[in-house]
Scaffold this motif. Structure first.
Motif, PDB file in Angstrom:
ATOM      1  N   LEU A 357       4.386   7.698   6.708  1.00 37.68           N
ATOM      2  CA  LEU A 357       4.596   7.913   5.277  1.00 37.68           C
ATOM      3  C   LEU A 357       3.252   7.825   4.577  1.00 37.68           C
ATOM      4  CD1 LEU A 357       7.759   5.640   4.794  1.00 37.68           C
ATOM      5  CD2 LEU A 357       7.689   8.089   5.312  1.00 37.68           C
ATOM      6  N   ASP A 358       2.893   8.879   3.838  1.00 41.47           N
ATOM      7  CA  ASP A 358       1.563   8.966   3.235  1.00 41.47           C
ATOM      8  C   ASP A 358       1.588   8.445   1.796  1.00 41.47           C
ATOM      9  OD1 ASP A 358      -1.013   9.559   2.528  1.00 41.47           O
ATOM     10  OD2 ASP A 358      -1.044  11.477   3.575  1.00 41.47           O
ATOM     11  N   PHE A 359       1.496   7.142   1.653  1.00 44.28           N
ATOM     12  CA  PHE A 359       1.472   6.530   0.322  1.00 44.28           C
ATOM     13  C   PHE A 359       0.167   6.840  -0.412  1.00 44.28           C
ATOM     14  CE2 PHE A 359       4.392   3.934   2.814  1.00 44.28           C
ATOM     15  CZ  PHE A 359       5.464   3.785   1.947  1.00 44.28           C
ATOM     16  N   GLN A 360      -0.914   6.978   0.345  1.00 44.77           N
ATOM     17  CA  GLN A 360      -2.206   7.262  -0.266  1.00 44.77           C
ATOM     18  C   GLN A 360      -2.189   8.622  -0.948  1.00 44.77           C
ATOM     19  OE1 GLN A 360      -5.078   4.944   0.110  1.00 44.77           O
ATOM     20  NE2 GLN A 360      -5.547   6.122  -1.720  1.00 44.77           N
ATOM     21  N   LEU A 361      -1.648   9.622  -0.273  1.00 42.16           N
ATOM     22  CA  LEU A 361      -1.604  10.963  -0.839  1.00 42.16           C
ATOM     23  C   LEU A 361      -0.705  11.027  -2.062  1.00 42.16           C
ATOM     24  CD1 LEU A 361      -2.287  13.999  -0.630  1.00 42.16           C
ATOM     25  CD2 LEU A 361      -0.296  14.240   0.877  1.00 42.16           C
ATOM     26  N   MET A 362       0.445  10.352  -1.997  1.00 40.19           N
ATOM     27  CA  MET A 362       1.415  10.448  -3.082  1.00 40.19           C
ATOM     28  C   MET A 362       1.065   9.560  -4.272  1.00 40.19           C
ATOM     29  SD  MET A 362       4.215  11.941  -4.058  1.00 40.19           S
ATOM     30  CE  MET A 362       5.010  12.576  -2.569  1.00 40.19           C
ATOM     31  N   PHE A 363       0.648   8.322  -4.011  1.00 46.98           N
ATOM     32  CA  PHE A 363       0.493   7.347  -5.092  1.00 46.98           C
ATOM     33  C   PHE A 363      -0.937   6.851  -5.299  1.00 46.98           C
ATOM     34  CE2 PHE A 363       4.931   6.402  -3.551  1.00 46.98           C
ATOM     35  CZ  PHE A 363       5.583   6.946  -4.656  1.00 46.98           C
ATOM     36  N   ASP A 364      -1.864   7.267  -4.420  1.00 44.58           N
ATOM     37  CA  ASP A 364      -3.217   6.720  -4.443  1.00 44.58           C
ATOM     38  C   ASP A 364      -3.212   5.205  -4.235  1.00 44.58           C
ATOM     39  OD1 ASP A 364      -4.791   8.918  -4.573  1.00 44.58           O
ATOM     40  OD2 ASP A 364      -5.177   8.854  -6.721  1.00 44.58           O
ATOM     41  N   VAL A 365      -2.385   4.737  -3.316  1.00 48.12           N
ATOM     42  CA  VAL A 365      -2.352   3.310  -2.997  1.00 48.12           C
ATOM     43  C   VAL A 365      -2.379   3.137  -1.481  1.00 48.12           C
ATOM     44  CG1 VAL A 365      -1.093   2.666  -5.089  1.00 48.12           C
ATOM     45  CG2 VAL A 365       0.180   3.212  -3.012  1.00 48.12           C
ATOM     46  N   ASP A 366      -2.990   2.049  -1.043  1.00 49.20           N
ATOM     47  CA  ASP A 366      -3.044   1.684   0.372  1.00 49.20           C
ATOM     48  C   ASP A 366      -2.095   0.514   0.588  1.00 49.20           C
ATOM     49  OD1 ASP A 366      -3.594   0.946   2.948  1.00 49.20           O
ATOM     50  OD2 ASP A 366      -5.746   0.596   2.645  1.00 49.20           O
ATOM     51  N   THR A 367      -1.016   0.752   1.317  1.00 44.86           N
ATOM     52  CA  THR A 367      -0.001  -0.288   1.512  1.00 44.86           C
ATOM     53  C   THR A 367      -0.275  -1.148   2.742  1.00 44.86           C
ATOM     54  OG1 THR A 367       1.412   1.211   2.783  1.00 44.86           O
ATOM     55  CG2 THR A 367       1.758   1.129   0.394  1.00 44.86           C
ATOM     56  N   LEU A 368      -1.434  -0.951   3.379  1.00 47.80           N
ATOM     57  CA  LEU A 368      -1.749  -1.708   4.595  1.00 47.80           C
ATOM     58  C   LEU A 368      -2.989  -2.580   4.433  1.00 47.80           C
ATOM     59  CD1 LEU A 368      -1.014   1.062   7.249  1.00 47.80           C
ATOM     60  CD2 LEU A 368       0.254  -1.077   6.962  1.00 47.80           C
ATOM     61  N   LYS A 369      -3.292  -2.977   3.213  1.00 47.62           N
ATOM     62  CA  LYS A 369      -4.472  -3.812   2.996  1.00 47.62           C
ATOM     63  C   LYS A 369      -4.279  -5.219   3.554  1.00 47.62           C
ATOM     64  CE  LYS A 369      -6.639  -1.553  -0.976  1.00 47.62           C
ATOM     65  NZ  LYS A 369      -7.075  -1.732  -2.382  1.00 47.62           N
ATOM     66  N   LEU A 370      -3.064  -5.736   3.475  1.00 45.56           N
ATOM     67  CA  LEU A 370      -2.802  -7.057   4.030  1.00 45.56           C
ATOM     68  C   LEU A 370      -2.732  -6.974   5.548  1.00 45.56           C
ATOM     69  CD1 LEU A 370       0.026  -8.420   1.682  1.00 45.56           C
ATOM     70  CD2 LEU A 370      -2.412  -8.963   1.599  1.00 45.56           C
ATOM     71  N   GLY A 371      -3.263  -7.977   6.228  1.00 47.14           N
ATOM     72  CA  GLY A 371      -3.128  -8.059   7.675  1.00 47.14           C
ATOM     73  C   GLY A 371      -1.757  -8.602   8.036  1.00 47.14           C
ATOM     74  N   LYS A 372      -1.451  -8.637   9.326  1.00 46.50           N
ATOM     75  CA  LYS A 372      -0.140  -9.092   9.776  1.00 46.50           C
ATOM     76  C   LYS A 372       0.135 -10.532   9.350  1.00 46.50           C
ATOM     77  CE  LYS A 372       2.779  -8.769  13.907  1.00 46.50           C
ATOM     78  NZ  LYS A 372       2.799  -8.391  15.350  1.00 46.50           N
ATOM     79  N   ALA A 373      -0.867 -11.391   9.478  1.00 42.46           N
ATOM     80  CA  ALA A 373      -0.685 -12.785   9.078  1.00 42.46           C
ATOM     81  C   ALA A 373      -0.406 -12.890   7.583  1.00 42.46           C
ATOM     82  CB  ALA A 373      -1.932 -13.598   9.442  1.00 42.46           C
ATOM     83  N   GLU A 374      -1.176 -12.150   6.778  1.00 36.65           N
ATOM     84  CA  GLU A 374      -0.985 -12.203   5.332  1.00 36.65           C
ATOM     85  C   GLU A 374       0.370 -11.650   4.913  1.00 36.65           C
ATOM     86  OE1 GLU A 374      -4.996 -12.860   6.308  1.00 36.65           O
ATOM     87  OE2 GLU A 374      -3.811 -11.081   6.769  1.00 36.65           O
TER      88      GLU A 374
END
Length: 467
Positions: A357-374
């Motif tokens: 799912l391309d959130f960056q293309l659609m919303f200009d947001v990165d939904t994977l900035k948090l790591g797994k622990a965070e």
């Protein structure tokens, strides 16, 4: 009086920025008239991913299963790995164990477990508005579960073929049943807390719990059916094959039974198909306060009084991958696993991929900035679903790049119900796998089971149940 909330100046700036960007205008037009998941779907990924793997188990289970509108995935996934060696042993082309049977006994046993837990909490001075009891009463009879709960159920009650105890409407559509069960358990909690406060004797409290358990059993029998004491399983196995694959004989009919469900498992399944007690749960919890090579449990995470506690051996994600590959390649055994299925999942195409799912293309947001622990620490992710690995694609070095997954949502999505998971997705959103002790050659991993488990609070994300 000063204005509250966002200022008009801020809103004007947001609106101006949005209106000036033609891409945002196009995205708005598209998303207003179509399902968001479909608009986010990555076309390049669709063109590059194929359902092809170079390491597969010899035989996958058939037919693809469907948990319908219920949270029984953990039961389906368990029985889906159990049926593979059973089908091979008895030369069955299609077969399912009864998911309804284990669902019945989980509801009954878990009610008893929780009623006793409420008494224990009351004796510790826990109140209805404290964090612990509030958490336990949020959804006390939810459908989901963990691996060690399955060990408790199967070892005690056994298994039966689906034909001998088929699903009912409420098994496939469990929401209303859950509401009724929650009502009875919440009322039971209130009554038991009152009895403890009034100084009632142990015998009086156990009598009250017994009455509540009989009520639960009655409800389960009405909506799920009364489970059989013995079963007679009749089946027709596949015709024998010659050296060149030609059929050498006709299909034959056979009967097993009458036999109790417990004996069905302990005599026909456990010795040479699947031993529940041989399998252990390896988890990946990378939070800094939960170091690897430690044993963990979660308070009040169980379904049977006096039963096996829910235990986790915490290991780096590469250990989970290596053991899963080993199970598929060397042991020809499918693997039960738990993950956060709702993240970066193209439902229709069956892709579990960080690029699905391309959130960056659609919303200009990165939904994977948090790591797994965070993500675990801040409530962004936890285990939500259990499925089965049946194949893996590996390079010459032995590293995986994608995995084949058997789901329990019917055959409409993906490759007739099978999904493709990228190895990167495995790293980020798979939380536990269940493998045979025999495959774990590093003795330090199994030695973790000898430790006194670290007790995580009941509301910890590692206590999440697979639905």
């Amino acid at each position: 009086m000063s204005q509250s909330g966002l200022s008009q100046k801020q809103i004007d700036q947001f609106e101006e920025s949005f209106s000036k960007n033609d891409k945002y205008q196009l995205a708005q037009n598209v998303c207003n008239g179509h399902p968001l998941a479909e608009m986010l779907a990555s076309r390049p990924l669709q063109q590059s991913v194929q359902h092809c793997f170079n390491n597969t188990i010899e035989k996958e289970g058939q037919p693809i299963t469907d948990q319908q509108r219920s949270g029984r995935c953990w039961i389906f996934a368990c029985l889906n790995i159990m049926r593979v060696p059973f089908m091979k042993k008895y030369k069955l082309e299609k077969f399912e164990f009864s998911q309804n049977y284990l669902f019945f006994w989980d509801k009954v046993e878990r009610a008893n477990y929780l009623l006793h837990a409420f008494v224990e909490c009351a004796r510790k001075g826990e109140t209805y508005n404290g964090r612990l009891i509030s958490h336990m009463l949020r959804n006390p009879s939810e459908d989901g579960g963990q691996w060690d709960m399955l060990v408790n159920l199967v070892e005690k009650y056994g298994v039966v073929p689906k034909e001998c105890f088929p699903n009912t409407w409420s098994a496939d559509n469990s929401h209303r049943l859950g509401q009724i069960m929650n009502n009875r358990l919440r009322e039971g909690c209130s009554v038991l807390h009152g009895m403890v406060a009034a100084g009632k004797t142990e015998a009086e409290i156990e009598t009250a719990i017994n009455g509540m358990n009989e009520e639960i059993y009655r409800i389960m029998c009405i909506v799920l059916g009364k489970p059989p004491r013995t079963v007679m399983f009749q089946y027709m196995n596949a015709a024998d094959k010659g050296k060149e694959g030609e059929t050498t004989g006709a299909k034959k009919t056979h009967s097993i039974g009458p036999i109790s469900p417990r004996d069905f498992y302990h005599q026909l399944v456990k010795p040479d198909c699947m031993d529940m007690e041989d399998l252990v749960c390896i988890v990946n919890d990378p939070r800094p306060n939960n170091p690897y090579n430690k044993l963990y449990t979660v308070e009040y995470l169980g379904n049977m009084t006096g039963g096996k506690p829910t235990l986790y051996i915490n290991q780096p994600i590469e250990v989970l991958k290596q053991l899963t590959i080993k199970s598929i390649k060397e042991a020809q055994t499918p693997v039960w696993f738990g993950c956060d299925v709702g993240k970066h999942y193209n439902h229709k195409l069956g892709f579990l991929d960080l690029k699905a799912l391309d959130f960056q293309l659609m919303f200009d947001v990165d939904t994977l900035k948090l790591g797994k622990a965070e993500r675990l620490m801040y409530g962004e992710s936890l285990m939500t679903h259990a499925m089965v690995f049946t194949a893996v694609n590996t390079s010459d070095s032995g590293a995986a790049d994608k995995w084949r997954v058997e789901n329990s949502w019917g055959d409409k999505d993906g490759d007739k119900g099978y999904l493709v998971m990228s190895d990167d997705w495995f790293s980020e959103f798979v939380y536990e796998v269940v493998v045979s002790r025999k495959l774990i050659q590093d003795p330090s991993i199994l030695a973790v089971l000898d430790q006194e488990p670290v007790r995580l609070p009941a509301w910890d994300p590692m206590g999440a149940l697979a639905h």
